[in-house]
Scaffold this motif. Structure first.
Motif, PDB file in Angstrom:
ATOM      1  N   ARG A  74       0.834  -1.208   0.000  1.00  0.00           N
ATOM      2  CA  ARG A  74       0.000   0.000   0.000  1.00  0.00           C
ATOM      3  C   ARG A  74       0.867   1.255   0.000  1.00  0.00           C
ATOM      4  N   VAL A  75       1.983   1.210   0.735  1.00  0.00           N
ATOM      5  CA  VAL A  75       2.931   2.340   0.704  1.00  0.00           C
ATOM      6  C   VAL A  75       3.415   2.563  -0.726  1.00  0.00           C
ATOM      7  N   ASN A  76       3.778   1.479  -1.401  1.00  0.00           N
ATOM      8  CA  ASN A  76       4.278   1.592  -2.776  1.00  0.00           C
ATOM      9  C   ASN A  76       3.191   2.080  -3.730  1.00  0.00           C
ATOM     10  N   GLN A  77       1.957   1.613  -3.531  1.00  0.00           N
ATOM     11  CA  GLN A  77       0.851   2.025  -4.400  1.00  0.00           C
ATOM     12  C   GLN A  77       0.557   3.521  -4.277  1.00  0.00           C
ATOM     13  N   GLN A  78       0.861   4.085  -3.109  1.00  0.00           N
ATOM     14  CA  GLN A  78       0.573   5.501  -2.853  1.00  0.00           C
ATOM     15  C   GLN A  78       1.811   6.395  -3.008  1.00  0.00           C
ATOM     16  N   ALA A  79       2.852   5.867  -3.645  1.00  0.00           N
ATOM     17  CA  ALA A  79       4.073   6.668  -3.843  1.00  0.00           C
ATOM     18  C   ALA A  79       3.757   7.942  -4.619  1.00  0.00           C
ATOM     19  N   GLY A  80       4.233   9.076  -4.083  1.00  0.00           N
ATOM     20  CA  GLY A  80       4.011  10.360  -4.727  1.00  0.00           C
ATOM     21  C   GLY A  80       2.597  10.889  -4.580  1.00  0.00           C
TER      22      GLY A  80
END
Length: 321
Positions: A74-80
């Motif tokens: 989820r952290v990676n999906q919300q990058a930027g």
């Protein structure tokens, strides 16, 4: 008893007086885990092994970047886009990873996971990525862009296209956690071996130490040394098991976060000391840093020892050996 780190395949139960030694394999975190315990009886031993398997599965379901439901995914999906709240355990592991990056001057970097799409080490890669592709991808790597908010317990990747992953310390962390759990449960001794990143405690029956054999990367079926461990941990990083061979050149799976290209100079780095997680971080860092800078880094970690094998096959060991 001697256990070969890179090829441990125990699945046995042995009786020693009033104690029993039970060992079992399980596939966890995409790797083979070998869990060995010294316990009062086989029923209790297998129950304790089940608890370690459950603990490692719990960790995997928090930090895997390959499973879409995890907190790190989820952290990676919300990058930027926005910060993501995570469990304190995930936050603290990420914070320690950033510390390892700072200590190694960026040789260790969990955001190197953003290069996974251009380097494949599963046998499917038959040509090098273009210099332009590598350059564009490296622009998304950099631990400095991992933003932590302790009050909110959140992680934010400030660049779109960034990705973090714990392939470099996740198994070492799991081995440490498995050992800690078993010690809390009163298990007398054992080994939690995460495909060569392992944590030991206690001792095997009728022995003073656990004996861990390290394979020589250039000499099949030959060990370069045997470590005698009680409550310690070992982690090995190397270029000899996962690699891509293109135009007769071997490219290792450990990527230099600054260049985007595989590390060179060292074929194998084994680190041993109190924590498998820290040993894991150091072995990965030193594969990138090389022998000279790697030794300099280890001066800040006096409780840890090393065994290096260079690309030319030369073995270098710390003074303890």
């Amino acid at each position: 008893m001697m256990l070969v780190v890179s090829a441990l395949s125990l699945s046995v139960s042995m009786l020693f007086g009033q104690d029993v030694m039970v060992a079992r394999q399980a596939t966890l975190m995409g790797s083979v885990f070998d869990i060995t315990v010294i316990d009062s009886d086989s029923v209790q031993a297998n129950k304790h092994i089940d608890q370690v398997i459950a603990e490692v599965s719990r960790i995997e379901n928090l930090i895997s970047e390959w499973q879409p439901h995890t907190q790190i995914s989820r952290v990676n999906q919300q990058a930027g886009i926005r910060p993501v709240m995570v469990d304190r355990e995930v936050f603290d592991l990420t914070k320690r990873a950033i510390t390892y990056s700072e200590q190694s001057a960026g040789a260790f970097d969990i955001s190197v996971a953003g290069l996974d799409h251009i380097w494949r080490f599963d046998g499917s890669m038959d040509e090098l990525p273009s210099a332009e592709v590598v350059k564009r991808s490296v622009a998304h790597v950099g631990y400095q862009h991992i933003v932590l908010d302790s009050a909110a317990c959140s992680i934010y990747l400030s660049k779109k296209g960034m990705k973090i992953g714990f392939g470099s310390i996740g198994k070492g962390y799991a081995a440490d956690k498995g050992r800690a759990l078993l010690k809390t449960l009163g298990v007398k001794g054992g080994i939690v071996n995460a495909s060569g990143d392992l944590a030991t405690w206690g001792k095997p029956p009728h022995e003073r130490y656990w004996k861990i054999g390290l394979n020589h990367p250039f000499r099949a079926h030959k060990m370069m040394c045997i470590l005698k461990l009680s409550e310690e941990a070992v982690a090995t990083s190397g270029s000899y098991e996962k690699y891509a061979e293109i135009a007769d050149v071997r490219y290792a799976h450990i990527i230099n976060p600054k260049t985007g290209y595989p590390s060179t100079g060292l074929t194998s780095v084994s680190i041993y000391g109190p924590s498998a997680e820290i040993a894991n971080a150091l072995s990965t860092s030193i594969m990138v840093l090389g022998k000279k800078k790697g030794k300099a880094l280890l001066k800040a970690f006096p409780d840890y020892n090393y065994i290096f094998v260079t690309d030319t096959g030369r073995v270098s060991k710390s003074r303890k050996h």
